[in-house]
Design an enzyme around this catalytic site. Structure first.
Site, mmCIF file in Angstrom:
data_model
loop_
_atom_site.group_PDB
_atom_site.id
_atom_site.type_symbol
_atom_site.label_atom_id
_atom_site.label_comp_id
_atom_site.label_asym_id
_atom_site.label_seq_id
_atom_site.Cartn_x
_atom_site.Cartn_y
_atom_site.Cartn_z
ATOM 1 N N GLY A 76 0.819 -1.224 0.000
ATOM 2 C CA GLY A 76 0.000 0.000 0.000
ATOM 3 C C GLY A 76 0.843 1.259 0.000
ATOM 4 O O GLY A 76 0.438 2.296 0.528
ATOM 5 N N CYS A 133 -1.028 4.038 -9.751
ATOM 6 C CA CYS A 133 -1.779 4.464 -8.561
ATOM 7 C C CYS A 133 -3.158 4.949 -8.959
ATOM 8 O O CYS A 133 -3.319 5.561 -10.008
ATOM 9 C CB CYS A 133 -1.077 5.626 -7.877
#
Ligand SMILES: Cc1cc2nc3c(=O)[nH]c(=O)nc-3n(C[C@H](O)[C@H](O)[C@H](O)COP(=O)(O)O)c2cc1C
Length: 307
Positions: A76, A133
């Site tokens: 993450g 992203c």
């Protein structure tokens, strides 16, 4: 007597590496742990963990699971943030005689631009932009999936920094060549091909997903053939340098990617299993050149024989 072998490669205009072996972003953190195993000066370049303007905590645990021939991670994009990197991490990396390439990302165009501006600073040899992203303004669609949006983003980032700009592509696109050409047209200096593939693991005993985030990115030898085809396809479509990433664990793998058209290779998951694979791969490329009577590593680049 051994040959006088040249392993220097140019990965962007004026940016030379002493050899074509680099670390891959996110698998080498900021270099500190690996420096306990070998002298980082042997590397062509260190590529840092992906950085954002503000520090990021990342996803819930577990965040890594091993798979057949690879691993899935859902870190993450945890990172210390750009100001802390420049203050606490970059000075350590600058002690070594290697290039420092900083990987970065944002969730809006403005964030990308501001991150690039902040990283356009002494000691940073190049910026590597992660475009896998989710774009928060576009409902979470990855920047890298839409050639037009990517072109606009790269153009703005290009204007925001004076250092060589490398764009790291996602393999999850319908036509990787159109994405690569859009990036080239926006005047990026080089491409990294490519990032992890979306994946998941399930524990049949608990009947639950293994990763806290449910899904993650597959890396390691499992994705090598996919990355190899992407590198081959992209390097024939563009005229800017292509850097390979995906499943490289040995010198033979590295040579294969160079033959496919890459001018340098990034080693990621392999280093998590065996940190000493970096010196082994560097020595192995040199041994390959010696064995085949080649004096310059550049002779390998794009040397695939197809007739
Ligand atoms: C634990 C982990 C963290 C990663 N973090 C990043 C990152 O922050 N930015 C990025 O562009 N790629 C990231 N990647 C992708 C790697 O840089 C690399 O492109 C990918 O793992 C494929 O190479 P490999 O098979 O040699 O690992 C990460 C990969 C792993 C395994």
């Amino acid at each position: 007597m051994g040959l006088n072998i040249n392993t220097i490669v140019e990965i962007a205009p004026g940016l030379h590496l002493k050899n074509p072996v680099m670390s891959a972003s996110g698998t080498f953190a900021y270099g500190e742990e690996f420096a306990d195993f070998f002298d980082l000066s042997i590397l062509g370049a260190v590529v840092t963990k992906g950085l954002s303007l503000a520090p990021k905590e990342g996803n819930p645990t577990p965040r890594i699971v091993e798979t057949a021939c690879g691993m899935i991670n859902s870190i993450g994009l945890e990172n210390v943030g750009i100001p802390a990197f420049l203050r606490d991490k970059l000075p350590f990396l600058l002690r070594f005689d290697t290039r420092v390439i900083v990987n970065f990302f944002g969730t809006t165009e403005d964030e990308y631009v501001r991150a690039a501006e902040a990283l356009d600073t002494a000691g940073v040899s190049a910026l590597e932009m992660n475009v896998s992203c989710p774009n928060v303004k576009k409902g979470g669609i990855e920047f890298g999936r839409d050639p037009e949006a990517l072109h606009a983003l790269v153009k703005r980032v290009r204007r925001a920094c004076s250092r060589p700009l490398i764009v790291k592509l996602s393999p999850m696109v319908t036509d990787i060549r159109s994405v690569a050409l859009a990036v080239q047209e926006a005047r990026a200096d080089a491409l990294t091909c490519s990032n992890t593939l979306p994946a998941m693991a399930i524990d049949e005993k608990t009947r639950r997903p293994v990763l806290g985030n449910l899904t993650g990115g597959l890396s390691g030898p499992a994705i090598k053939p996919v990355a190899l085809k992407i590198v081959w396809e992209v390097s024939r479509a563009v005229n800017i340098p292509v850097i390979a990433s995906g499943g490289i664990v040995s010198a033979a793998d590295a040579v294969q990617f160079l033959l496919a058209g890459a001018c340098a290779v990034q080693v990621g998951s392999a280093g998590l299993r065996d940190p000493m694979c970096y010196p082994v791969i560097i020595d192995g490329i040199r041994a390959y050149l010696e064995e085949h009577g080649m004096q310059d590593v550049s002779c390998l680049v794009g040397g695939l024989v197809t007739d």
